[in-house]
Design an enzyme around this catalytic site. Structure first.
Site, PDB file in Angstrom:
ATOM      1  N   LYS A  58       2.407  -5.243   5.530  1.00  0.00           N
ATOM      2  CA  LYS A  58       1.177  -6.089   5.159  1.00  0.00           C
ATOM      3  C   LYS A  58       1.415  -5.988   3.992  1.00  0.00           C
ATOM      4  O   LYS A  58       2.222  -6.311   2.913  1.00  0.00           O
ATOM      5  CB  LYS A  58       0.042  -4.607   4.320  1.00  0.00           C
ATOM      6  N   SER A  60      -8.890  -2.181   4.254  1.00  0.00           N
ATOM      7  CA  SER A  60      -7.914  -3.810   4.221  1.00  0.00           C
ATOM      8  C   SER A  60      -7.054  -3.628   5.183  1.00  0.00           C
ATOM      9  O   SER A  60      -6.031  -5.201   5.311  1.00  0.00           O
ATOM     10  CB  SER A  60      -8.204  -3.826   3.159  1.00  0.00           C
ATOM     11  N   SER A  63      -8.249   2.280   3.226  1.00  0.00           N
ATOM     12  CA  SER A  63      -7.546   0.851   3.316  1.00  0.00           C
ATOM     13  C   SER A  63      -6.484   1.210   4.632  1.00  0.00           C
ATOM     14  O   SER A  63      -6.501   0.060   5.380  1.00  0.00           O
ATOM     15  CB  SER A  63      -7.278   0.283   3.015  1.00  0.00           C
TER      16      SER A  63
END
Lengths: 477, 94
Positions: free
Chosen positions: A76, A151, A175
């Site tokens: 990420k 996310s 997330s």
């Protein structure tokens, strides 16, 4: 090849049925073909990856391979990677190249894992649809009409779409667990403090945890084995002893107690989601588990408290971005203050600004007691309610989300915040929680089950999740 | 509404954000919606609950060991404007 788990790839690599380079060739070909559709990656790190592949192949050839040696992983883009663009999906950091590695990244390199790219997210981790990104939204590989969750939606889309074997994301209020649920994967939020946050761009520091996302619970365990541990560079990292988080897999679930959160049956939970979670409870029952109900009475305040506390931390954490020492700088504004104001207003996306404003409101004098302090007390109370519940059972189960996977912007802001109720409550309590597929809805999209365990009981959590996975697959087959 | 606009302007100033008129009124409306959502916490009964703030164990600090830090060159790498070994900022004196 793209559907193999980390564990299966390990066997293929060790048996020399495939080389690390061949594996990378395969993944990069897929990325070239499919990333333009899914937009899972912000940047693909081909050059660095092939260099790491040489090192990994040598470890394998020398018989020194560890669990993740040669495994192509996506990261990420809010986790610092030295020499590799790390944007947090923000215009503010669109050209930012860190000069250090996050501790979790350093540990992955030590294992010989190969980083193949940095994945898209909601800016700084703020969002649940992976659309609040300077680099455009990410689509769900299972059906591109639907959100991949957020996310960590880029990490989820990369793994679900066969563009990475596994990935690192981060979980603040859900997330990693929500994208896992949306993309039919397994996502593990470790106990707060289990993994060092050094090098994870801070969103809400008291909740943030770097988290693995993969195809199975066992793969998540293998990744957690590599990245967990006390770190002198993160004062909030816990000194809980290192252990093999996969070592309890395969043990009988006979006699374990699973508790359903009573409130999820009462909340406005979608009927199909409800059915799937109840069916999941039944699977546990068939494995010999006792099933009971527990109550977390204050869970109805969880989302409100979470958004107050996390936004308060956002307003503080994002204060560092002034465009002077690093990051985007606006050409507008003649004075120091004006220039910084334009820099921040142009550099941040709307959601980041909205949460900054909410945080400032809740922290300002006159509101501090009613909002921030009250939310902190609710956090403590919810934690106590979970502790009490977990004294009477081994695991607590709930849906990941009370709604089915949806299309972008199906709900307004407050509905989006509200649907975080089950994931944020585990975050408020600081407990480890895992998201695992437990059903398919009428749109053909996956439904996620959340399993919550006691503090630092990731080993048991992974074992329980793995046992569930196997029974669920059997039922589906 | 005027009061709400003033509140947004005051908060934006604290948050170092230069909203234009349109953003200011949009933020006023949306912050209102979010506040009406989080306001549910006002009903919660927290009597007798003690605040718990400690996430760091200060008895468990690392040794203070001197070691090499990042080089000056590295530290300047991501800056927009540097000159003679300094970060260049906009004029501070008005």
């Amino acid at each position: 090849m793209m559907n193999y788990t980390v564990k299966e790839l390990r066997q293929l690599l060790d048996a020399k049925k495939i080389s690390v380079k061949e594996l990378l060739d395969g993944y990069f070909a897929e990325i070239e073909k499919k990333n333009p559709i899914y937009n899972a990656y912000i940047i693909v790190t081909k050059e660095q990856a092939y260099k790491q592949a040489d090192y990994a192949q040598k470890l394998i050839d020398d018989g020194k391979a560890k669990a993740l040696t040669g495994i192509p992983m996506a990261i990420k883009d809010n986790i610092m990677t030295k020499g590799i663009l790390t944007t947090c999906a923000s215009q503010m950091l669109k050209d930012y190249i860190p000069v250090f590695d996050a501790t979790a990244i350093r540990k992955l390199y030590e294992e010989g894992a190969v980083i193949i790219g940095k994945t898209n997210l909601d800016e700084f981790g703020m969002g649940c649809q992976s659309k609040n990104s300077y680099f455009g939204k990410t689509l769900n590989p299972l059906n591109t009409d639907y959100i991949p969750g957020g996310s960590s939606g880029g990490s989820a889309a990369a793994v679900a779409g066969g563009l990475a074997a596994a990935a690192l994301g981060s979980d603040t209020g859900g997330s990693i667990r929500q994208p896992a649920a949306c993309c039919g994967l397994v996502g593990l939020r470790p106990t707060y403090g289990r993994v060092s946050r050094f090098g994870l761009a801070a969103y809400a520091s008291s909740f943030d945890q770097i988290s693995p996302i993969a195809k199975t619970a066992e793969d998540c365990g293998l990744i957690l084995n590599a990245i967990a541990g006390k770190d002198a560079l993160d004062m909030t990292s816990a000194s809980a002893p290192a252990e093999d988080f996969t070592s309890a897999i395969g043990q009988s679930m006979q006699g374990k107690t699973i508790a359903l959160v009573k409130e999820f049956l009462e909340e406005e939970t979608d009927e199909e989601v409800k059915e799937s979670v109840l069916a999941a409870a039944n699977i546990f029952k068939k494995m010999g588990c006792g099933i009971k109900e527990v109550s977390i009475p204050d869970i109805k305040y969880a989302a409100g408290a979470y958004y107050i506390i996390s936004s308060a931390e956002v307003s503080s954490n994002l204060a560092r971005f002034d465009g002077i020492k690093f990051g985007y700088r606006s050409e507008d504004g003649d004075t120091y203050k004006e220039n910084i104001k334009f820099t921040r207003n142009q550099g941040f996306g709307w959601e980041a600004k909205r949460r900054t404003m909410l945080g400032l409101y809740c922290l300002s004098s006159g509101n501090f007691e009613d909002y921030y302090n009250k939310a902190m007390l609710i956090k403590t109370k919810i934690k106590q309610e979970f502790q009490k519940a977990l004294a009477e059972c081994d695991f607590i189960i709930s849906p990941v989300m009370p709604v089915k996977v949806f299309k972008t912007d199906s709900y307004d802001t407050t509905k989006l915040y509200k649907k975080d109720i089950f994931t944020v409550s585990a975050a408020l309590a600081g407990l480890p929680a895992i998201s695992v597929p437990c059903g398919i809805d009428s749109n053909g999209m996956p439904i996620g089950l959340q399993i919550i365990a006691k503090e630092f009981a990731e080993k048991d959590l992974i074992a329980a999740c793995s046992a569930f996975e196997k029974q669920y697959e059997k039922r589906e087959a | 509404m005027e009061e709400k606009i003033k509140l947004i302007q005051r908060l934006a100033d604290m948050g170092m954000l230069a909203f234009d008129e349109e953003e200011t009124s949009r933020m006023a409306k949306e912050l209102d919606e979010i506040l009406s959502f989080v306001d549910c916490i006002k009903e919660a009964d927290v009597q007798g609950v003690q605040p718990e703030r400690k996430v760091v164990n200060f008895e468990d600090l690392r040794e203070d060991i001197a070691e090499e830090s990042l080089s000056k060159e590295d530290l300047f790498k991501n800056a927009f404007h540097t000159e003679s070994g300094c970060f260049v900022a906009p004029k501070v004196v008005e």
